[in-house]
Design a protein around this motif. Structure first.
Motif, PDB file in Angstrom:
ATOM      1  N   PRO A  67      -5.367   8.006  22.252  1.00 33.38           N
ATOM      2  CA  PRO A  67      -5.748   9.197  21.478  1.00 33.38           C
ATOM      3  C   PRO A  67      -6.987   8.931  20.627  1.00 33.38           C
ATOM      4  CG  PRO A  67      -3.888   8.107  20.452  1.00 33.38           C
ATOM      5  CD  PRO A  67      -4.150   7.378  21.729  1.00 33.38           C
ATOM      6  N   MET A  69      -9.068   8.061  17.665  1.00 33.14           N
ATOM      7  CA  MET A  69      -8.662   7.054  16.681  1.00 33.14           C
ATOM      8  C   MET A  69      -8.449   7.655  15.305  1.00 33.14           C
ATOM      9  SD  MET A  69     -11.724   4.469  17.496  1.00 33.14           S
ATOM     10  CE  MET A  69     -12.374   4.393  19.163  1.00 33.14           C
ATOM     11  N   GLU A  72      -5.506   5.821   9.193  1.00 37.24           N
ATOM     12  CA  GLU A  72      -4.281   5.697   8.402  1.00 37.24           C
ATOM     13  C   GLU A  72      -3.073   6.090   9.245  1.00 37.24           C
ATOM     14  OE1 GLU A  72      -3.010   5.136   5.321  1.00 37.24           O
ATOM     15  OE2 GLU A  72      -4.819   4.526   4.262  1.00 37.24           O
ATOM     16  N   SER A  73      -2.540   5.175   9.972  1.00 35.52           N
ATOM     17  CA  SER A  73      -1.439   5.528  10.850  1.00 35.52           C
ATOM     18  C   SER A  73      -0.722   4.272  11.305  1.00 35.52           C
ATOM     19  CB  SER A  73      -1.996   6.277  12.057  1.00 35.52           C
ATOM     20  OG  SER A  73      -1.078   6.270  13.108  1.00 35.52           O
ATOM     21  N   ASP A  74       0.584   4.387  11.539  1.00 34.73           N
ATOM     22  CA  ASP A  74       1.275   3.251  12.131  1.00 34.73           C
ATOM     23  C   ASP A  74       1.488   3.497  13.622  1.00 34.73           C
ATOM     24  OD1 ASP A  74       3.238   5.195  12.078  1.00 34.73           O
ATOM     25  OD2 ASP A  74       4.841   3.760  11.700  1.00 34.73           O
ATOM     26  N   ASP A  76      -0.572   3.165  15.889  1.00 30.93           N
ATOM     27  CA  ASP A  76      -1.218   2.087  16.629  1.00 30.93           C
ATOM     28  C   ASP A  76      -0.230   1.025  17.088  1.00 30.93           C
ATOM     29  OD1 ASP A  76      -3.639   3.256  16.422  1.00 30.93           O
ATOM     30  OD2 ASP A  76      -4.463   1.862  14.955  1.00 30.93           O
ATOM     31  N   LEU A  77       0.734   0.713  16.204  1.00 31.38           N
ATOM     32  CA  LEU A  77       1.733  -0.297  16.526  1.00 31.38           C
ATOM     33  C   LEU A  77       2.505   0.110  17.768  1.00 31.38           C
ATOM     34  CD1 LEU A  77       3.280  -1.085  13.050  1.00 31.38           C
ATOM     35  CD2 LEU A  77       2.227  -2.735  14.580  1.00 31.38           C
ATOM     36  N   LEU A 253       6.532   5.074   8.899  1.00 24.59           N
ATOM     37  CA  LEU A 253       5.484   5.174   7.878  1.00 24.59           C
ATOM     38  C   LEU A 253       5.824   6.247   6.848  1.00 24.59           C
ATOM     39  CD1 LEU A 253       2.635   4.434   6.843  1.00 24.59           C
ATOM     40  CD2 LEU A 253       1.711   6.102   8.445  1.00 24.59           C
ATOM     41  N   ILE A 256       8.516   5.140   4.502  1.00 23.93           N
ATOM     42  CA  ILE A 256       8.039   4.321   3.378  1.00 23.93           C
ATOM     43  C   ILE A 256       7.341   5.205   2.346  1.00 23.93           C
ATOM     44  CG2 ILE A 256       6.461   2.459   2.701  1.00 23.93           C
ATOM     45  CD1 ILE A 256       7.188   0.977   5.159  1.00 23.93           C
ATOM     46  N   ARG A 257       6.610   6.209   2.802  1.00 19.47           N
ATOM     47  CA  ARG A 257       5.981   7.155   1.868  1.00 19.47           C
ATOM     48  C   ARG A 257       7.034   7.846   0.998  1.00 19.47           C
ATOM     49  NH1 ARG A 257       1.193   5.379   1.091  1.00 19.47           N
ATOM     50  NH2 ARG A 257      -0.279   5.582   2.803  1.00 19.47           N
TER      51      ARG A 257
END
Lengths: 345, 345
Positions: A67, A69, A72-74, A76-77, A253, A256-257
């Motif tokens: 996608p 880029m 601020e994102s998880d 990617d993992l 993510l 956690i926020r």
């Protein structure tokens, strides 16, 4: 090479049961599925890895589309694990994997186009899925091009789409039921973007579970980055729904926020139940650690690669009968963010 | 397309100063470097992106080698950003990117070998770097093959290696000096694996800063996964070094692991200073948020791609003079984990 028979043997079930458990058939009860998934892990089994005789004399390449880029994102993992599955499967069968991505949708389309022209590439895998994606619309119009979309079971799109996905409706439903079993009744679905197919389907699963228990559904849209806004959004929500103590949250993510919002507002975390999705490394790192739904992204990769490679074969050549829409298993990893519900004094 | 001249203009410096700041020349003071990096961000500038006329008539492919997969790691986040840089740069110049990885070193070598044989691939980028890597040793022996290693400035290897790296010795030194300026004196370097070139170099930088301040160096090896062991390791270390309050920690993940150890031992986090490296999404998610060194992984990707593509050109054709070893900038992102040192009462 480990086969489904080895998995079945270790799990103490028949090979067909093991196979059904992996594809998340509703015929299999959760205890059996758990045993099969434990055996899969113990034996490091990868479905379809050696089952197919896909190697051909031609030089074959699969294009993988990442996608646009975001920083601020998880996500990617998650994509990285999918890609490792794709590369491993393709490499093992003599296929090359070529990548396309970009900083804007136009850049992605341009790169996909030149990949297709230069390398005469006709087979692509989208590692993501969203509504009205211009990149997908572009590829649809190309002659002879076929593609597999990860994360888009067919009801979202055309029926003839090739897809690999978790059963995200079941995923959302089971996560909600998990909180219900812990005693929570007022449960909210927390998301960031319902245009994302995966988030929309998990919402449907959540709604289903609430409806079956005669409970009202409620939802809260949060932001990935804007922290102050999240605090205001949460406060506003809690004023309207003061009894809400359970949260089904769209990824680790955002989980956690939420915990950070609790921190800022000095809320007692033990009075809330949080369940998230994806089970990335973040779930283990959260405080308290997050109960999260494991989605086997590596399998999403290997299965989408197997499907993409099978598209090159004539039906008569197929040594393995491919489904058009493949479902990959999931399971809930219980951690500390879901204590039994305790009503406030 | 943004050029270095645009960056220089916005930063109010000459183009040659802007260029030197980006390659982290020690001639540039940190205020100027900061202004240049701010301009780079504001303009979304990518070095060398359009500067070169690398497109050729041949079909060209760069092979990208990912490390053996690990599950419990935040390195994936960093690799993903490097890869996006590589793909973007290669796609823009008409190059295709092919991937190789595997679950074991042998599998990686097998896949690199078949990629090279099938696709007649002669140019590779390692997105990682470690001591005595069998994959790199294998490629060294292949005729006509050239490769670029990300994260290995030349003193570790042969002098004629092509590499793209941060100045990791300076990175380690500056992180340590940052804690010294905050008033910490007893500072420890926390690592997981000194066979990793990057971790070893940051350690050298740490040692340098401590020596220049006549302070003794100390180090603590921690584990990525074994939490109980980490608690014991930390306790053992603190018994020997009760005055240690500053920690230079090899990445954001281990930084969060340290915070978890503090939690378990009910230590007052405000009495400790933690600075980490990589500035992944984890740094923002930690509690308290982690002061971390940003390393511009996207640039590591674009620069390594530019270098790998330039290896295909005859010297006479080169429109841009490539260095053999490229250094990418870094900067410290201050957050809440590094309060001023307060001595215990």
């Amino acid at each position: 090479m480990t086969t489904i028979k080895d998995v079945a043997k270790l799990a103490g079930v028949s090979p067909s049961t093991a196979s059904r458990a992996l594809h998340n058939s509703s015929l299999i009860n959760s205890a059996t599925r758990q045993k099969v998934l434990d055996a899969v892990e113990a034996l490091d089994y990868t479905p379809n890895f050696a089952a197919q005789n896909l190697a051909s004399k031609r030089v074959n390449t699969i294009g993988v589309i990442l996608p646009v880029m975001k920083s601020e994102s998880d996500e990617d993992l998650f994509y990285m694990q999918i890609m490792q599955g794709i590369v491993r499967m393709c490499n093992a069968h003599g296929y090359t994997v070529s990548l396309a991505t970009g900083k804007t949708t136009d850049e992605v389309i341009h790169n996909v186009e030149s990949l297709s022209r230069r390398g005469q590439l006709k087979r692509f895998i989208f590692v993501y899925s969203k509504k009205e994606d211009p990149v997908l619309e572009y590829l649809k119009k190309q002659a002879q091009v076929k593609y597999v979309v990860v994360g888009a079971a067919p009801d979202c799109h055309d029926q003839d789409l090739y897809s690999v996905d978790n059963d995200n409706v079941a995923v959302g439903q089971e996560a909600t039921e998990f909180l219900l079993e812990k005693g929570y009744q007022n449960i909210c679905y927390v998301y960031t973007d319902l245009n994302n197919h995966v988030q929309a389907k998990r919402y449907r699963g959540y709604q289903k579970a609430m409806k079956e228990n005669d409970l009202p559904a409620m939802s809260l849209k949060m932001q990935v980055t804007d922290h102050d806004l999240n605090v205001r959004l949460f406060n506003h929500f809690m004023q309207k729904n003061p009894d809400c103590h359970g949260f089904v949250i769209v990824n680790d993510l955002i989980g956690i926020r939420m915990q950070q919002v609790f921190d800022i507002l000095s809320l007692n975390e033990k009075q809330y139940g949080l369940i998230t999705f994806d089970n990335t490394v973040l779930a283990e790192l959260a405080r308290p650690t997050l109960t999260s739904v494991e989605l086997f992204p590596h399998f999403l990769g290997t299965e989408s690669a197997a499907l993409a490679m099978s598209l090159d074969q004539k039906e008569s050549e197929q040594s393995y009968q491919m489904q058009r829409n493949i479902i990959v298993p999931h399971r809930i990893m219980e951690r500390l963010s879901t204590p039994e519900y305790q009503s406030e004094k």
